[in-house]
Write an enzyme that holds these catalytic residues in place. Structure first.
Site, mmCIF file in Angstrom:
data_model
loop_
_atom_site.group_PDB
_atom_site.id
_atom_site.type_symbol
_atom_site.label_atom_id
_atom_site.label_comp_id
_atom_site.label_asym_id
_atom_site.label_seq_id
_atom_site.Cartn_x
_atom_site.Cartn_y
_atom_site.Cartn_z
ATOM 1 N N CYS A 62 0.856 -1.184 0.000
ATOM 2 C CA CYS A 62 0.000 0.000 0.000
ATOM 3 C C CYS A 62 0.892 1.233 0.000
ATOM 4 O O CYS A 62 1.957 1.238 0.608
ATOM 5 C CB CYS A 62 -0.941 0.000 1.191
ATOM 6 S SG CYS A 62 -0.155 -0.388 2.753
ATOM 7 N N GLU A 110 -7.886 8.402 3.154
ATOM 8 C CA GLU A 110 -7.502 7.928 1.827
ATOM 9 C C GLU A 110 -8.683 7.563 0.943
ATOM 10 O O GLU A 110 -9.677 7.014 1.411
ATOM 11 C CB GLU A 110 -6.589 6.708 1.961
ATOM 12 C CG GLU A 110 -5.309 7.043 2.689
ATOM 13 C CD GLU A 110 -4.256 5.976 2.579
ATOM 14 O OE1 GLU A 110 -3.077 6.348 2.574
ATOM 15 O OE2 GLU A 110 -4.586 4.779 2.491
#
Length: 176
Positions: A62, A110
């Site tokens: 990620c 996010e």
């Protein structure tokens, strides 16, 4: 090197320095990758030198795209940089949003493009020790139970993905 990530400021997408985006809790773009093989998912334990959530287990990879970098290009780049993984086709699953306190006064807010790939037998990750301290293939069938049993050893976003988005991420994930 200063990294600028795509971040929304007053409703407009702009390049903002990565640490500033996290300190201010600004909504920003990200990617998350889940690599699968034979019913297992590849997890990584984040290196102790990471500026947040060091030593915690996370999904395969990620990160944040750089300004003007496409999500899939970012995912492929970071798989290579963190785990030496190349030439594993990725499938876009969905875009999800979350907000999580990751400690140290930092907030991840996010908008995440989720990708899933299937690693062929015989191919193994090669860890970059600056990014990853350990990897493990974990049975998908028992991942949620493992996270629930030791929640403090997993990143906040992995908790969120499993609780809210597992069906999106893993449904038909191994189909061609």
């Amino acid at each position: 090197m200063t990294i600028h990530i795509p971040t929304w400021v007053n409703g407009t997408l702009q390049p903002v320095e990565k640490l500033e985006a996290h300190l201010r809790g600004l909504r920003h773009k990200a990617i998350s990758v889940f690599i699968l093989r034979d019913g297992d998912v590849l997890l990584q334990r984040r290196a102790m030198g990471k500026y947040h959530t060091p030593g915690l287990w996370a999904n395969t990879c990620c990160t944040h795209p750089q300004w003007d970098e496409a999500g899939v290009d970012c995912a492929m780049r970071r798989l290579d940089e963190e785990l030496g993984v190349k030439d594993v086709p990725l499938r876009y699953r969905d875009t999800v949003e979350y907000r999580a306190d990751v400690g140290g006064g930092l907030i991840e807010h996010e908008v995440v493009d989720i990708f899933v790939g299937e690693m062929p037998s015989g191919m193994e990750p090669v860890m970059n020790p600056e990014e990853v301290m350990e990897v493990e293939w974990t049975p998908l069938a028992t991942l949620a139970q493992r996270v629930e049993a030791s929640p403090e050893t997993f990143t906040p976003w992995l908790h969120i993905y499993l609780r809210k988005y597992a069906d999106i991420i893993f449904e038909s994930a191994t189909d061609a």
